[in-house]
Write a protein that holds these residues in place. Sequence first.
Motif, mmCIF file in Angstrom:
data_model
loop_
_atom_site.group_PDB
_atom_site.id
_atom_site.type_symbol
_atom_site.label_atom_id
_atom_site.label_comp_id
_atom_site.label_asym_id
_atom_site.label_seq_id
_atom_site.Cartn_x
_atom_site.Cartn_y
_atom_site.Cartn_z
ATOM 1 N N LEU A 51 0.822 -1.205 0.000
ATOM 2 C CA LEU A 51 0.000 0.000 0.000
ATOM 3 C C LEU A 51 0.857 1.256 0.000
ATOM 4 O O LEU A 51 0.525 2.249 -0.672
ATOM 5 C CB LEU A 51 -0.930 0.000 1.221
ATOM 6 N N MET A 52 1.960 1.250 0.740
ATOM 7 C CA MET A 52 2.850 2.412 0.743
ATOM 8 C C MET A 52 3.396 2.685 -0.662
ATOM 9 O O MET A 52 3.440 3.840 -1.112
ATOM 10 C CB MET A 52 3.988 2.178 1.736
ATOM 11 N N VAL A 53 3.759 1.628 -1.376
ATOM 12 C CA VAL A 53 4.242 1.795 -2.750
ATOM 13 C C VAL A 53 3.126 2.290 -3.654
ATOM 14 O O VAL A 53 3.323 3.183 -4.498
ATOM 15 C CB VAL A 53 4.825 0.470 -3.274
ATOM 16 N N TYR A 94 -7.202 0.075 -0.133
ATOM 17 C CA TYR A 94 -7.147 -0.698 -1.382
ATOM 18 C C TYR A 94 -8.447 -0.534 -2.168
ATOM 19 O O TYR A 94 -8.437 -0.396 -3.402
ATOM 20 C CB TYR A 94 -6.902 -2.180 -1.083
ATOM 21 N N GLY A 95 -9.578 -0.567 -1.471
ATOM 22 C CA GLY A 95 -10.854 -0.413 -2.146
ATOM 23 C C GLY A 95 -11.001 0.938 -2.807
ATOM 24 O O GLY A 95 -11.507 1.055 -3.937
ATOM 25 N N ALA A 96 -10.528 2.004 -2.123
ATOM 26 C CA ALA A 96 -10.609 3.347 -2.694
ATOM 27 C C ALA A 96 -9.721 3.470 -3.933
ATOM 28 O O ALA A 96 -10.130 4.031 -4.959
ATOM 29 C CB ALA A 96 -10.212 4.374 -1.643
ATOM 30 N N LEU A 97 -8.502 2.948 -3.851
ATOM 31 C CA LEU A 97 -7.614 2.993 -5.015
ATOM 32 C C LEU A 97 -8.160 2.132 -6.160
ATOM 33 O O LEU A 97 -8.000 2.464 -7.340
ATOM 34 C CB LEU A 97 -6.216 2.504 -4.629
ATOM 35 N N GLY A 98 -8.821 1.045 -5.811
ATOM 36 C CA GLY A 98 -9.381 0.179 -6.838
ATOM 37 C C GLY A 98 -10.462 0.863 -7.647
ATOM 38 O O GLY A 98 -10.667 0.529 -8.825
#
Length: 505
Positions: free
Chosen positions: A194-196, A285-289
């Motif tokens: 997630l940091m990357v 992760y869901g938001a970035l997805g």
Amino acid sequence: MSSAPGIVAIALVTLATLAIGTWGLRFSRTTSDFFVASRSVNPRLNATAIGGEYLSAASFLGVAGLVLTFGADMLWYPIGWTAGYLVLLVLVAAPLRRSGAYTLPDFAEARLGSRGVRAVCSLLVVAIGWLYLLPQFQGAGLTLRSAIGAPVWLGPLIVGLVVLINVTAGGMRSITFVQAFQYWLKLTALLLPLMVLLVAWAGDGAPGSRVVGEAASGWSVPLADGGGQGLYLTYSLIVATFLGTMGLPHVVVRFYTNPDGRAARRTTLVVLALLGAFYLLPTAYGALGRVYAPGLASSGRSDVLVLELPRLVVPGPLGEVLTALVTAGAFAAFLSTSSGLAIAVAGVLTQDVTGRPYGERRLGGVPAFRLAAVVAVLVPVLVALAIPNLGVARAVGLAFAVAASTFCPLLLLGIWWSRLTDAGAIAGLIAGGVGSGFAVGWALAPVSASGWAGVLLEQPAAWSVPLAVATMVGVSLLTPGRIPPHTRRLMVRLHTPEIVELDRG
């Protein structure tokens, strides 16, 4: 797509799990070691093990997929799964440990003096355990297919085999060390990628502004705006997740491993902190997805978002390494939760099918436990292979609904209401179990319902929990002559802190 990093990751997690479990076998000498680790696990180790056990496929994969598909409404899942431990802390943890029971059926029989109540509780423990095991094996199949292109049936077989080896080798004592290790592995497996991903997202430049807008648009509208049905679903989800935690057999059995009630409370406090830290990650992760992988939602593959996102955001070798890391974490999630559930189900099968009580004997009862563990794992593996398309988070949500509709009323009334009778408990367990169980059967069947009928069956907790409570209270009030004579003495034991007993001694 190179599958080599994924294969290496899965192999390393499997070997580490087996190695730690084998090492823990050195400490398993008595039957009590196998079932409750001789009630000697310190709060910090126990809390970390609970975190490893509790954060299942639904937490690791399902939350991100739900946020991707349905938006911010689905944050009620991680909020409820965490807040459930707050309810557990305040109302159940310490009295349950002071009861001296080994399992939920043990507590029910001790509280109500009824073999009938025990039998119903045993059936429910097995049913809930199997329902919760099902998405673990399904998630393993999805992970292997996404990471290395393996057939979907291979995941359940591998996880089932590894769990059986660990559970039958050292029981609760060795599984405690395995699950503690797996919590930190899962946290690391989500945090580092997630940091990357966030660095890559921030480096998008001008498109970064577009990313912020797309991630925010349309995903924060409350579900209740969908009308009465949406409002019902929201509140029913809250009821299921807040109250279902205390009825999950693999969660409750962990509190029997604490030395005393005070340690049980301290364990729960640490668990709240560990879960709160973890659930921030799949939400991100869901938001970035929503920006980088919206097609996964439309194609019905939202459960693999966490596994696919690193490759989509960071193509090339780095993306493959990050994918391997999240694959390792996902595999750890299936192994740790499945291990805890297998122990809980096998323990009940050992006691109530073979008739062998736990006790403090040397390893006389262990062969029966090992045979029960095979049954506990084999049945959900076969179901997972037969029904591969049931959503991971949905299956877990239904397990919470059944637990909230059965064991939650039994524990709350059994601990805090002295007028509960065995007739009332049996009637309430049947009412809540049949009501929520019908919804489970409907979800597994190849049919669907529309309108309010479909909504009520999709999330039954809002009506099945009140039904169970009302039935328990009503039937108990109608049968006052069945209040056990030892009730007052046991209630004093449940609510007397250990420090008071020591001072009196």
